[in-house]
Design an enzyme around this catalytic site. Structure first.
Site, mmCIF file in Angstrom:
data_model
loop_
_atom_site.group_PDB
_atom_site.id
_atom_site.type_symbol
_atom_site.label_atom_id
_atom_site.label_comp_id
_atom_site.label_asym_id
_atom_site.label_seq_id
_atom_site.Cartn_x
_atom_site.Cartn_y
_atom_site.Cartn_z
ATOM 1 N N ARG A 1 1.084 18.769 3.880
ATOM 2 C CA ARG A 1 -0.307 18.332 3.994
ATOM 3 C C ARG A 1 -0.472 16.875 4.407
ATOM 4 N NH1 ARG A 1 -2.960 21.324 -1.229
ATOM 5 N NH2 ARG A 1 -3.094 23.352 -0.223
ATOM 6 N N HIS B 1 -8.248 15.681 -2.554
ATOM 7 C CA HIS B 1 -8.064 17.038 -3.015
ATOM 8 C C HIS B 1 -7.328 17.122 -4.342
ATOM 9 C CE1 HIS B 1 -7.283 21.228 -2.908
ATOM 10 N NE2 HIS B 1 -6.028 21.127 -2.614
#
Lengths: 354, 638
Positions: free
Chosen positions: B325, B391
């Site tokens: 990510r 996140h």
């Protein structure tokens, strides 16, 4: 790009309250919950409202928007006219705590009363085997985000506090259906339980719950009706009862109401113009042909007979002069049940074997 | 004056703060161990942020590719975390995840299936084999519902045995804990309030499990819900525990950037796992330009090979869209900065041109649903506009890897899930969080229960501490001269988003620390209008002090770590430095101020380090460590 819009929001608590007017800025692409948040940050910092994910996944921000039960995060402002007043009120079925927050503990109590999944005996963790097609039916109900909009809209409890004791509501009917359809659930009386303990019989299938479900779960069609049919099938259905009298069998094959394992049976509600069959409910051409072939169209049908007339040659039309009380039978008063089998257009699927 | 004897009191053996995946799993374990257990939930029961997890739970069951096993999973996790992970946690996680997933099936979970009826597993960024157990793209919901229903089933057993559902396990919904209470160094209880009524509540318990999740609400663009205010991190600090790795925050590469109402909401990585590609405003599939050297061996360098991988993963390298990510987030950031972004400041994620509409709806039902309903965008017809969103926080309470017991001076405090640190190192792989919740939730719950068992006497709550907690909680309501808490939160979010965001610089971090110090003064004087009954302004005012102290930890650690690694990117130190790999930055609270210390990482056990190639280790380890590795290899060769 923002415009001022008119909002009316219910403010108050269990002792009462009223709608208050707010002029609030609304930007392109926003939803009702955004507007509530803007109000909290500006005019009304203590405006009570539940929310969590703001993505339609947690089911927290349930409210009634212009009278419709909805999720605040899923109601786009673009669905209203520019000049339209947006009225936001708390869920009506549950007691108000404050402003838009209601006491939804009813639902958690019903959840606790619904018997849990019963793991199959002797199957070790890691040894569960199920086919995708079989788990999908239950998976539809497990999409439920517990927003309780279906519970809120259900007219059995919406304005009838007294029904809450005996009625679990759509959310817990789909829970029962989910477990009933779970390929490995070891409990076998889910439907009887739904009827006896959850108040499934109160539901008269107005489909309001399905209409408000933000997850588009077919609550009525896929859970409630199958659960009702399965219960009805075994215990109450007059057709099944009649069939057992006529054929002296426990079950009527290929009638329109049958156990859900005969999934073909639902087809019997023929589309207009579709094939109509006396032989069962199937639209499968092969079955249809077989059924047709099995009927003795040349059997002797009783000749039509003229009705009895009075001395003047007229029909006895008034109740005063009629020879029995109440309305005549639609089948004719002289027809005796059960009918002799040869008078019926019924083809037993295994008749060729006899 | 509120007298403390009017406060509602409860006695429990184990109090679990947080009702997400980790909290519920911990509570189940404590209850199964026979302990009287309370679950504290900031929201309604079953609304926890876990529901947002879409992709799946990583567990090396080998159902789809039989070559998968715990060693491969361990390797992927360490690689993803850039070797900063606590190796023991990564090892336990890789070994125990399959059992934790199978256990969920006995609770009634219904995962998607393979053809032979086993749990289906899907590909995900950073995982070598298809490994994520999933239910469409709503795996988190399935997990939370399953655990919730398991708790109900335990309550039904208790009702049958003791006549009350709440006899041994009770959920306190919409309740916030503001303070942990200590007896010397031992946890004695927890103090908080019911959100609905504003009434205070006191739990007396010898063991507390923190499972409060993360800190994302301190950021402007975040996928996190309002609950994520770093409560557990702050409670632990104030109780004398320590935090590690607070500089590492994961920015999910693909959050929605348009329309504004849903800014920050995630687009699951499985969109890319199922064939979705990232394009810039020139229509170029740009990820091929951003494959770092350490990943060249596993990732394709041309579109043809990348596209073949979806159908033949054994003979082709993976598409670069499936890089970890942080790499993807940085790549998108670079494209946008270079002026090749969308009008809303993101890039395009295109699945519409890659799969038939029917297939997209079948594989990604809730993504399709979410975009259609929230944004009126049809993902089967047009690309999505996505960009990085805050996140997940890799950092958290420093714990003993086996038991989840917090380090530092406090005893009786445990942590699991996002609030604990170490497991994911500098960057978490997608899918590892759901299995992390289960593995370490169970461990923390079990060890909290045995800790409570072995205590000879119950720690006592002191009246003075409760009075102080009451006073702190009521203070914002009694002031009417301070600032609006919403304004303060916005300012805090601006500082963190602009100055301690995805790309960091020394000057900005120093500036951030000054501004946080100013904010601290203002937060100390915050005032909340209205009464105690369900007053979100008051609740936010109380959460602010937690967000602030956690933000200070992040900013301080980010300034200290002079390298770029995983979820921490310093523009002034763009490379990874093996010397820094040996260091954990540990935050503790000294009075009111955050104190930062360096602590060496535990040395990876020989049989675990031997799972890696020397060539790969050379990218992460110092020469000295490599010499050790060579010596080990030589010994093994004899």
């Amino acid at each position: 790009m923002g415009t001022k819009r008119h909002f009316r929001i219910w403010r108050g608590d269990e002792s009462g309250g009223d709608l208050q007017d707010y002029q609030v800025e609304v930007n392109e692409g926003e939803v009702v919950l955004d507007v509530i948040h803007r109000l909290q940050a500006t005019d009304a910092p203590d405006l009570a409202c539940r929310w969590n994910c703001k993505a339609g996944k947690c089911g927290s921000c349930s409210m009634e928007i212009n009278g419709m039960p909805k999720l605040g995060c899923m109601t786009r402002m673009s669905t209203f006219e520019e000049a339209e007043t947006v009225t936001v009120t708390p869920l009506r079925t549950f007691p108000v705590i404050r402003d838009l927050v209601t006491d939804v503990s009813f639902n958690y109590e019903k959840a606790r009363e619904t018997p849990a999944f019963a793991p199959p005996a002797g199957v070790a963790p890691g040894e569960y085997r199920m086919q995708q097609v079989d788990v999908e039916r239950s998976q539809e109900f497990r999409k439920c985000i517990e927003c309780f909009l279906c519970q809120n809209v259900c007219h059995v409890v919406r304005d009838h506090e007294e029904n809450k004791q005996a009625f679990s509501g759509p959310r817990y009917f789909i829970r029962a259906a989910e477990l009933d359809m779970h390929p490995l659930d070891a409990k076998t009386d889910r439907k009887e339980y739904a009827q006896a303990e959850q108040g499934l019989g109160f539901c008269n299938i107005t489909k309001c719950c399905t209409e408000v479900c933000p997850e588009h779960i077919k609550i009525t069609d896929n859970a409630i009706i199958p659960m009702k049919e399965r219960v009805v099938d075994r215990r109450y259905d007059p057709l099944v009862w009649l069939g057992s009298k006529i054929f002296r069998r426990g079950q009527v094959p290929q009638t329109s109401v049958t156990s859900a394992s005969h999934s073909g049976a639902v087809h019997s509600h023929a589309a207009p113009g579709g094939v109509h069959s006396h032989a069962g409910g199937s639209h499968d051409p092969a079955t249809e042909a077989q059924a047709q072939a099995g009927v003795n169209w040349h059997r002797e049908v009783p000749k039509p007979t003229a009705p009895a007339v009075d001395d003047n040659g007229k029909l006895p039309l008034t109740e005063l002069t009629f020879d029995r009380a109440a309305a005549p039978s639609p089948f004719g008063d002289d027809v005796q049940f059960p009918l002799p089998p040869e008078h019926l257009n019924f083809a037993h699927p295994e008749q060729d074997k006899h | 004056m509120t007298t403390t004897n009017r406060i509602e009191r409860h006695h429990y053996d184990v109090v679990v703060i947080g009702a997400g995946g980790a909290g519920l799993r911990a509570a189940i374990e404590a209850r199964l161990a026979g302990k009287k257990t309370a679950i504290i939930s900031k929201s309604l029961f079953g609304k926890a942020h876990t529901v947002m997890a879409e992709g799946g739970a990583a567990a090396a069951m080998g159902n789809v590719n039989s070559r998968d096993n715990w060693q491969v999973h361990f390797r992927d996790t360490m690689r993803g975390g850039k070797f900063l992970n606590n190796f023991r946690m990564a090892e336990l996680h890789a070994k125990e995840s399959p059992q934790r997933i199978w256990e969920l099936e006995t609770y009634g979970a219904l995962f998607d299936r393979t053809k032979d009826g086993k749990i289906s597993q899907r590909n995900f960024g950073g995982h070598e084999y298809p490994r994520l157990a999933h239910v469409g793209d709503r795996t988190g919901l399935e997990l939370i519902r399953t655990l919730q229903q398991k708790i109900v089933s335990l309550q039904q057993e208790d009702k049958a045995e003791f006549g009350s559902y709440d006899a041994r396990i009770k959920v306190f919904a919409e309740t916030t804990i503001t303070e942990l209470l200590l007896d010397g160094e031992k946890v004695a209880g927890a103090f908080g309030y019911y959100r609905e009524s504003g009434e205070f509540i006191l739990f007396e318990a010898p063991a507390v499990v923190l499972a409060t999740g993360g800190v994302g609400r301190s950021y402007k663009v975040t996928s996190n819900s309002w609950e994520y205010t770093g409560d557990g991190h702050a409670l632990a600090l104030r109780a004398g525990a320590t935090l590690i790795n607070m500089e590492f925050l994961q920015f999910h590469p693909t959050g929605m950037v348009w329309p504004p109402s849903v800014k920050g909401i995630l687009v699951t990585e499985s969109v890319r796992g199922d064939g979705g590609v990232l394009k810039n405003s020139d229509g170029k599939r740009f990820m091929f330009d951003y494959v770092p050297d350490v990943f060249r061996k596993q990732y394709a360098d041309n579109e043809a090979e990348a596209d073949r991988w979806y159908s033949d993963p054994d003979n082709n390298r993976r598409p670069p869209e499936l890089l970890p990510r942080d790499e993807v987030a940085r790549a998108i950031n670079s494209e946008v900065k270079a002026g090749r972004g969308t009008p809303a400041g993101g890039v395009y994620l295109d699945i519409a041109s890659r799969l038939p509409a029917e297939e997209i709806r079948r594989r990604l039902p809730s993504m399709y649903h979410q975009f259609k309903e929230l944004a009126d965008v049809d993902i089967t017809k047009e690309p999505m506009e996505v960009g990085p969103t805050c996140h997940y926080v890799m950092g958290g309470v420093e714990v003993d890897p086996d038991s989840g017991a917090a380090y530092g001076t406090v005893r009786g405090l445990f942590a699991a899930g996002e609030v604990s640190g170490g497991m994911h190192g500098s960057n978490r792989l997608g899918g590892n969080s759901l299995s992390d919740l289960l593995v370490f939730g169970k461990r923390a719950g079990g060890h909290a229960a045995s800790y409570a068992d072995q205590l000879t006497s119950r720690p006592k709550v002191s009246i003075g501490a409760v009075e102080a907690a009451v006073e702190t909680a009521l203070a914002p309501l009694q002031r009417d001269t301070g600032e609006n808490p919403y304004q303060l939160q916005q300012d805090l979010q601006a500082v963190m988003g602009d100055l301690v965001g995805i790309i960091r610089r020394e000057g900005e971090l120093v500036d951030a620390l000054h501004r946080l110090a100013e904010l601290r003064e203002r937060v100390a004087k915050v005032s909340a209008a209205g009464g105690r009954r369900y007053n979100p302004g008051w609740h936010l005012a109380l959460d602010l002090r937690n967000m602030l102290v956690v933000s200070e930890c992040t900013a301080k650690a980010a300034l200290e770590r002079q390298e770029s690694r995983g979820g921490h990117t310093r523009e002034d130190f763009p490379a990874m430095d093996p010397k820094w790999r040996r260091v954990n930055l540990v935050c503790a609270l000294d009075g009111d101020t955050v104190r930062l210390t360096h602590k060496p990482l535990p040395k990876i056990r020989a049989e675990l380090i031997a799972l890696f190639d020397r060539a790969e280790l050379a990218k992460y380890l110092t020469d000295e460590e490599l010499a050790d590795f060579d010596a080990l290899a030589e010994e093994a060769g004899k």
